[in-house]
Design a protein around this motif. Structure first.
Motif, PDB file in Angstrom:
ATOM      1  N   SER A 114      44.018  31.008  37.209  1.00 15.85           N
ATOM      2  CA  SER A 114      44.721  30.148  36.258  1.00 15.85           C
ATOM      3  C   SER A 114      44.245  30.436  34.842  1.00 15.85           C
ATOM      4  CB  SER A 114      44.447  28.678  36.594  1.00 15.85           C
ATOM      5  OG  SER A 114      44.814  27.835  35.520  1.00 15.85           O
ATOM      6  N   PRO A 115      45.170  30.528  33.880  1.00 16.51           N
ATOM      7  CA  PRO A 115      44.757  30.767  32.487  1.00 16.51           C
ATOM      8  C   PRO A 115      43.761  29.742  31.972  1.00 16.51           C
ATOM      9  CG  PRO A 115      47.131  31.048  32.724  1.00 16.51           C
ATOM     10  CD  PRO A 115      46.636  30.480  34.029  1.00 16.51           C
ATOM     11  N   ALA A 116      43.785  28.544  32.522  1.00 13.66           N
ATOM     12  CA  ALA A 116      42.886  27.490  32.044  1.00 13.66           C
ATOM     13  C   ALA A 116      41.423  27.794  32.355  1.00 13.66           C
ATOM     14  CB  ALA A 116      43.282  26.148  32.652  1.00 13.66           C
ATOM     15  N   ILE A 117      41.172  28.616  33.382  1.00 17.73           N
ATOM     16  CA  ILE A 117      39.789  28.907  33.782  1.00 17.73           C
ATOM     17  C   ILE A 117      39.467  30.389  33.720  1.00 17.73           C
ATOM     18  CG2 ILE A 117      39.621  26.856  35.252  1.00 17.73           C
ATOM     19  CD1 ILE A 117      40.021  28.772  37.672  1.00 17.73           C
ATOM     20  N   ASP A 118      40.390  31.204  33.245  1.00 21.62           N
ATOM     21  CA  ASP A 118      40.228  32.662  33.243  1.00 21.62           C
ATOM     22  C   ASP A 118      38.965  33.070  32.488  1.00 21.62           C
ATOM     23  OD1 ASP A 118      40.466  35.394  33.187  1.00 21.62           O
ATOM     24  OD2 ASP A 118      42.578  35.388  32.656  1.00 21.62           O
ATOM     25  N   LYS A 119      38.095  33.846  33.153  1.00 19.72           N
ATOM     26  CA  LYS A 119      36.822  34.259  32.561  1.00 19.72           C
ATOM     27  C   LYS A 119      36.863  35.668  31.974  1.00 19.72           C
ATOM     28  CE  LYS A 119      34.430  30.540  33.644  1.00 19.72           C
ATOM     29  NZ  LYS A 119      35.421  29.779  34.435  1.00 19.72           N
ATOM     30  N   ASP A 120      38.028  36.340  32.011  1.00 23.80           N
ATOM     31  CA  ASP A 120      38.158  37.646  31.368  1.00 23.80           C
ATOM     32  C   ASP A 120      37.381  38.728  32.107  1.00 23.80           C
ATOM     33  OD1 ASP A 120      39.250  39.263  29.337  1.00 23.80           O
ATOM     34  OD2 ASP A 120      37.442  39.093  28.113  1.00 23.80           O
ATOM     35  N   VAL A 121      37.151  38.541  33.418  1.00 21.44           N
ATOM     36  CA  VAL A 121      36.377  39.512  34.191  1.00 21.44           C
ATOM     37  C   VAL A 121      37.127  39.872  35.466  1.00 21.44           C
ATOM     38  CG1 VAL A 121      34.218  38.595  33.292  1.00 21.44           C
ATOM     39  CG2 VAL A 121      35.045  37.797  35.491  1.00 21.44           C
ATOM     40  N   CYS A 122      36.691  40.956  36.097  1.00 18.72           N
ATOM     41  CA  CYS A 122      37.302  41.432  37.338  1.00 18.72           C
ATOM     42  C   CYS A 122      36.209  41.771  38.343  1.00 18.72           C
ATOM     43  CB  CYS A 122      38.159  42.669  37.063  1.00 18.72           C
ATOM     44  SG  CYS A 122      39.017  43.316  38.520  1.00 18.72           S
ATOM     45  N   MET A 123      36.447  41.413  39.598  1.00 14.42           N
ATOM     46  CA  MET A 123      35.534  41.751  40.686  1.00 14.42           C
ATOM     47  C   MET A 123      36.254  42.634  41.692  1.00 14.42           C
ATOM     48  SD  MET A 123      32.426  40.453  40.471  1.00 14.42           S
ATOM     49  CE  MET A 123      31.833  40.307  42.145  1.00 14.42           C
ATOM     50  N   ILE A 124      35.619  43.765  42.015  1.00 11.97           N
ATOM     51  CA  ILE A 124      36.122  44.646  43.067  1.00 11.97           C
ATOM     52  C   ILE A 124      35.407  44.273  44.364  1.00 11.97           C
ATOM     53  CG2 ILE A 124      36.389  47.027  43.832  1.00 11.97           C
ATOM     54  CD1 ILE A 124      36.227  47.870  40.872  1.00 11.97           C
ATOM     55  N   LEU A 125      36.159  43.964  45.400  1.00 11.49           N
ATOM     56  CA  LEU A 125      35.618  43.510  46.677  1.00 11.49           C
ATOM     57  C   LEU A 125      35.617  44.685  47.650  1.00 11.49           C
ATOM     58  CD1 LEU A 125      37.777  40.236  46.944  1.00 11.49           C
ATOM     59  CD2 LEU A 125      35.801  40.684  45.457  1.00 11.49           C
ATOM     60  N   ILE A 126      34.455  44.964  48.261  1.00 17.80           N
ATOM     61  CA  ILE A 126      34.323  46.158  49.096  1.00 17.80           C
ATOM     62  C   ILE A 126      33.795  45.764  50.477  1.00 17.80           C
ATOM     63  CG2 ILE A 126      33.413  48.484  49.280  1.00 17.80           C
ATOM     64  CD1 ILE A 126      32.894  48.489  46.308  1.00 17.80           C
ATOM     65  N   SER A 127      34.573  46.025  51.492  1.00 17.63           N
ATOM     66  CA  SER A 127      34.170  45.740  52.869  1.00 17.63           C
ATOM     67  C   SER A 127      33.157  46.759  53.368  1.00 17.63           C
ATOM     68  CB  SER A 127      35.405  45.766  53.763  1.00 17.63           C
ATOM     69  OG  SER A 127      35.045  45.779  55.138  1.00 17.63           O
ATOM     70  N   GLY A 128      32.381  46.324  54.349  1.00 22.74           N
ATOM     71  CA  GLY A 128      31.544  47.242  55.106  1.00 22.74           C
ATOM     72  C   GLY A 128      32.235  47.655  56.384  1.00 22.74           C
ATOM     73  N   GLY A 129      31.446  48.289  57.263  1.00 22.59           N
ATOM     74  CA  GLY A 129      31.978  48.767  58.533  1.00 22.59           C
ATOM     75  C   GLY A 129      31.373  50.095  58.943  1.00 22.59           C
ATOM     76  N   GLY A 130      30.203  50.401  58.388  1.00 18.77           N
ATOM     77  CA  GLY A 130      29.496  51.620  58.780  1.00 18.77           C
ATOM     78  C   GLY A 130      30.174  52.903  58.351  1.00 18.77           C
TER      79      GLY A 130
END
Length: 574
Positions: free
Chosen positions: A68-84
């Motif tokens: 939501s623009p009301a809480i936007d922190k101007d950052v991005c997180m890349i999410l990376i799964s495991g699995g050997g």
């Protein structure tokens, strides 16, 4: 026909049944090290009816809904799964991370890289290629998607944390040859949250650690370059993980050598898994990735009431004329029993302050707030005033150690009469008091004075210890700041810690920027694990000595006492 098939795959990736926008990583025919057996698919999709692997050959980014623009922190997180590096199985974690970070105002995107392990290449090679390309694509889209291109973090699990560590430490090493204009963008990231990173030590670069991460010839894997773009990290690891937590302690040590802020969170008796997401959020808050810090609050102003204490009883610990090594210039030692208004456990917590062994104040910020916090939880607290300043002609801690051993025995002798358990006693101290706690925890079989009465026939063994920024614990800082930050292998634990057969488990909390270095605590943790003793440890990025005196809400320095409450729960239940 091949072109039509490629377009069909791209359309599937761009408009998935799962509902978010998918973006292929590579242009047609340009994917490096393409192998026919590799797919890019989360295991929940791979298990779905009608799954066709030929539709999932292309690795991709999955962009989730913007915050939501009301809480936007101007950052991005890349999410990376495991699995050997054999699959990408952490779809439940990806969902948790997406929901958690989006609610905090963070744009989230998942990287689904190629698996299983490629033939004839390092196990991570295709994942690393996909990872570097993914970071470049994320950075290239920052303006369009509304986040700062220099506020890109990653969070991973297991093999995903190994990949995250490669991205965090080795962006200046190209994983593949230039493909197109996207590759003109930098592929460095700005921070990393790494849960149970696997394959980090040389005794386990493709599987579980053969020697648990120990050995004179066991080192950090050479694939991690720790180059000039290496970023701050928060490392999380279970103490029973077969993918050794020593990998995380060694990464942390290298970050300290480079002067890069970092946190290390180690959880006792935990196996392979992701722990401490709240700690990761506190790390991001402390580092300013989630916006400006709130004003700091003084700890003593937050815990002002003794309403949860029913009674305070003071008593001397030594009979008159019987105090060993008595010196006129030292203060008078005593203990105070702080009885909770509503007792909820038969355990006893002894607490005392630091002060360089030159002074100590049981009424100050290192003791009183914790005493009030624990009284509110129904815990009986005993505070101790030990002899200071330093004794003449003796090691700096000698008379304080005598007072501590005697205090433990006095408390044990009175526990049953007060309805408490004489075998549920813990000790806690800060700074010099943390050094004193280590004396009590590791050396209870070594007498610090000759017995003077029946009380001294009792054991001074404790069941747990809590060390808050312990000082003087390594040989590079026996009387002052650690001259090497405790980071060199030559900085060893001081010889007064016996680590005898009654050594008790500990909780350790330390500021990463403390001159009395966080490695005091880390090397204690490593020693304890080598002995088969499971301890808990938390270091706090950017925080100095006395990190808790005043702290900003939402940071680990503000919530630190909750780590104590959580740690003690197991002892209260026994």
């Amino acid at each position: 026909m091949r072109r039509l098939a490629y377009i069909f795959v791209v359309l599937i990736l761009a408009q998935p049944l799962w509902g978010w926008e998918r973006e292929p990583l590579w242009p047609k025919g340009k994917m490096p090290d393409a192998q026919p057996g590799l797919t890019a698919v989360m295991t929940d999709e791979a298990k779905a009816p009608g799954f066709n692997p030929d539709n999932y050959r292309m690795p991709y980014l999955e962009w989730y809904d913007a915050p939501s623009p009301a809480i936007d922190k101007d950052v991005c997180m890349i999410l990376i799964s495991g699995g050997g590096y054999n699959n990408t199985c952490d779809y439940k974690l990806i969902k948790l991370w997406r929901e958690t970070f989006t609610a905090l105002g963070v744009q989230c995107v998942s990287l689904v890289y190629r698996t299983p392990r490629p033939e004839g290449l390092p196990i991570y090679q295709c994942g690393w290629e996909d990872g570097q390309r993914a970071v470049r694509m994320v950075r290239s889209e920052a303006a369009r998607r509304g986040f700062d291109p220099e506020k890109i973090g990653v969070i991973g699990m297991s093999a995903g944390s190994h990949l995250g560590l490669l991205l965090a430490t080795s962006s200046e090493t190209p994983a593949y040859q230039w493909v197109d204009k996207i590759d003109n963008y930098d592929c460095h990231i700005n921070w990393a949250i790494l849960n149970a990173p696997a394959y980090v030590m040389s005794d386990g670069e493709t599987f579980r650690n053969a020697r648990q991460g120990y050995g004179a010839d066991v080192t950090l894997s050479s694939v991690f370059k720790f180059d000039s773009h290496t970023c701050p990290m928060s490392l999380h690891h279970g103490g029973m993980d077969p993918y050794s937590p020593n990998g995380s302690t060694q990464v942390y040590r290298q970050l300290r050598r480079l002067g890069i802020p970092a946190e290390l969170h180690l959880y006792p008796n935990k196996k392979h898994g992701a722990y401490g997401l709240d700690r990761a959020i506190e790390f991001m808050t402390q580092m300013g990735y989630l916006g400006p810090l709130q004003p700091e609050e003084k700890l003593m102003d937050r815990f002002t009431s003794d309403a949860d204490r029913a009674e305070c009883i003071r008593e001397d610990i030594w009979p008159e004329g019987k105090m060993p090594s008595a010196q006129e210039h030292q203060c008078h030692p005593y203990i105070e029993w702080h009885i909770p208004a509503v007792r909820k456990t038969d355990a006893i917590q002894i607490i005392y302050s630091g002060g360089s062994y030159q002074g100590n104040k049981p009424e100050d910020f290192e003791v009183t707030p914790v005493r009030r916090y624990l009284n509110a939880k129904g815990v009986t607290v005993v505070t101790m005033k030990y002899r200071t300043p330093r004794p003449k002609g003796l090691a700096k801690h000698t008379t304080a150690w005598q007072d501590l051993q005697r205090a433990i025995r006095v408390v044990r002798s009175e526990a049953a009469a007060r309805g408490l358990n004489p075998d549920k006693i813990g000790i806690m101290g800060s700074s010099a008091g943390g050094h004193l706690t280590l004396m009590g925890v590791t050396s209870s079989r070594h007498q610090s004075y000759l017995p003077i009465d029946e009380i001294d026939k009792l054991s001074c063994k404790v069941q747990w210890g809590i060390g808050i920024y312990p000082a003087y614990s390594l040989t590079d800082g026996t009387d002052e700041h650690n001259t090497t930050g405790g980071n060199d292998d030559s900085a060893r634990l001081v010889p007064e810690f016996s680590f005898d057969l009654d050594t008790a488990p500990m909780l350790l909390i330390h500021g990463d920027a403390d001159g009395w270095a966080a490695m005091n605590s880390v090397k204690v943790w490593e020693k304890m694990r080598a002995m088969g003793i499971q301890c808990e440890l938390h270091t706090l990025a950017l925080r100095p000595h006395c990190f808790q005196r005043q702290a900003s809400p939402g940071t680990g320095s503000y919530t630190w006492m909750d780590r104590i409450g959580e740690y003690l729960e197991s002892y209260f239940k026994e």
